[in-house]
Design a protein around this motif. Structure first.
Motif, short mmCIF file in Angstrom:
data_model
loop_
_atom_site.label_atom_id
_atom_site.label_comp_id
_atom_site.label_asym_id
_atom_site.label_seq_id
_atom_site.Cartn_x
_atom_site.Cartn_y
_atom_site.Cartn_z
N GLU A 72 4.08 -0.12 8.38
CA GLU A 72 3.77 1.06 7.71
C GLU A 72 2.29 0.44 6.71
OE1 GLU A 72 5.49 3.71 3.80
OE2 GLU A 72 6.51 2.03 4.86
N VAL A 74 0.64 0.64 3.39
CA VAL A 74 0.92 0.98 2.14
C VAL A 74 -0.38 1.56 1.35
CG1 VAL A 74 1.89 0.30 -0.13
CG2 VAL A 74 2.80 -0.49 2.10
N ASN A 75 -1.23 0.68 1.36
CA ASN A 75 -2.71 0.97 1.01
C ASN A 75 -3.65 0.39 1.88
OD1 ASN A 75 -2.76 -1.74 -0.14
ND2 ASN A 75 -1.58 -0.93 -2.05
N THR A 78 -2.53 -3.53 1.89
CA THR A 78 -1.25 -3.88 1.99
C THR A 78 -0.63 -3.15 3.24
OG1 THR A 78 -0.94 -4.21 -0.40
CG2 THR A 78 1.07 -3.97 0.69
#
Length: 322
Positions: A72, A74-75, A78
């Motif tokens: 995934e 996140v940003n 990250t």
């Protein structure tokens, strides 16, 4: 055209064998992906997954213990990775474990390696997030290697230029290499330096020997290092200081006396500054000398006198006996 019994049997066997192969494949793939065993979820956060994909293996101390189930974003810096870990191994992983992304061999797929942490720490819980370490990517290594190659090429070009100038006799190094006179002078200088160094070593050795002898008590410096002699010298110095003070007092008294003499005080100044008294003393001394001379003449006359001649002879005999 109806199928015969043998054809139906062969078709049935083919379908059954194919179904068994399919079931076995599903079982092995699912077992490899930890789909049929008891598992727990563990997460790690990376800044770059380096081509990691779903289903890639997760290893703990070199053993395959799970697979990657989710990735995934996140940003922009990250990326969270969800791992499915065998429950039997899950209980061995501690909270200070570190996850890194690497390749399975030189050209293999990407995997996650979990390295045990040092010291004693608690065991991870389901859905815990462990620390991660981002290794240098291959692209970064290639970029660094490319920069290094470019710098090496520049360095090689500069080195080639320097060697050419040295070969042509340019610069100090080129002159040293190609100028035989300077080389001979340098050789002589090195020989002189060697001789000087040898002489310096001998001088240092003699100086060390001299310093060693100074510590002995059979010389002046060694005697000075003796506490008894030091105390005597200290006593002598104190006495000299006292004598110096006494001499200063005597000099002060003598200066006062001289000043008194100059100021006209005392008999000495009177004698030295009164010319009449000096003439009287001179006249008196002259008269004394004349009287003494006449007295001697009278005594000599008495020796030859008839009345005193016997007395003087007795005196001379007594002197001879003594």
């Amino acid at each position: 055209m109806e199928k015969t019994t043998s054809q139906k049997i062969r078709l049935g066997l083919f379908v059954i064998i194919g179904l068994l192969i399919f079931i076995l494949a599903i079982y092995f793939i699912g077992n490899k992906q930890q789909m049929f065993g008891k598992t727990e979820h563990l997460k790690a956060v990376f800044t770059n997954v380096n081509g990691l994909q779903l289903g890639n293996n997760v290893r703990y101390s070199g053993l395959n213990v799970g697979t990657v189930q989710g990735i995934e974003m996140v940003n922009d810096t990250t990326i969270a990775v969800d791992m499915v870990i065998d429950k039997t191994i899950f209980q061995q992983i501690k909270k200070n474990a570190i996850a890194t992304i690497g390749s399975d061999g030189l050209v293999g797929s990407m995997i996650i390696n979990i390295t045990p942490g040092s010291g004693s720490a608690a065991v991870v819980e389901p859905n815990d997030v462990i620390k991660s370490f981002n290794r240098i990517r291959t692209d970064d290594m290639l970029n660094t290697l490319n920069t290094t190659n470019e710098n090496a090429a520049l360095l090689t070009a500069d080195l080639l230029k320097i060697t050419q100038e040295i070969t042509q006799g340019k610069g100090t190094v080129g002159m040293l290499i190609n100028d035989t006179v300077m080389a001979n002078d340098l050789k002589k200088t090195m020989r002189y330096l060697k001789v000087t160094s040898k002489g310096t070593s001998e001088s240092v050795l003699k100086l060390n020997q001299l310093i060693t002898t100074l510590s002995r008590k059979d010389n002046v410096v060694g005697i000075l290092s003796d506490t008894v002699v030091a105390n005597k010298i200290k006593s002598i110095t104190i006495n000299l200081e006292q004598s110096s003070r006494d001499i200063n007092k005597v000099v002060e008294n003598l200066n006062a006396t001289i000043i008194n003499m100059k100021d006209g005080k005392g008999a000495i100044n009177y004698l030295s500054n009164d010319p009449k008294l000096v003439r009287k003393i001179d006249s008196t001394m002259t008269n004394i000398n004349q009287a003494s001379f006449r007295l001697n003449e009278n005594l000599e006359a008495l020796k030859h006198n008839f009345f005193f001649k016997g007395y003087f002879k007795k005196q001379e005999k007594a002197k001879q006996k003594k």
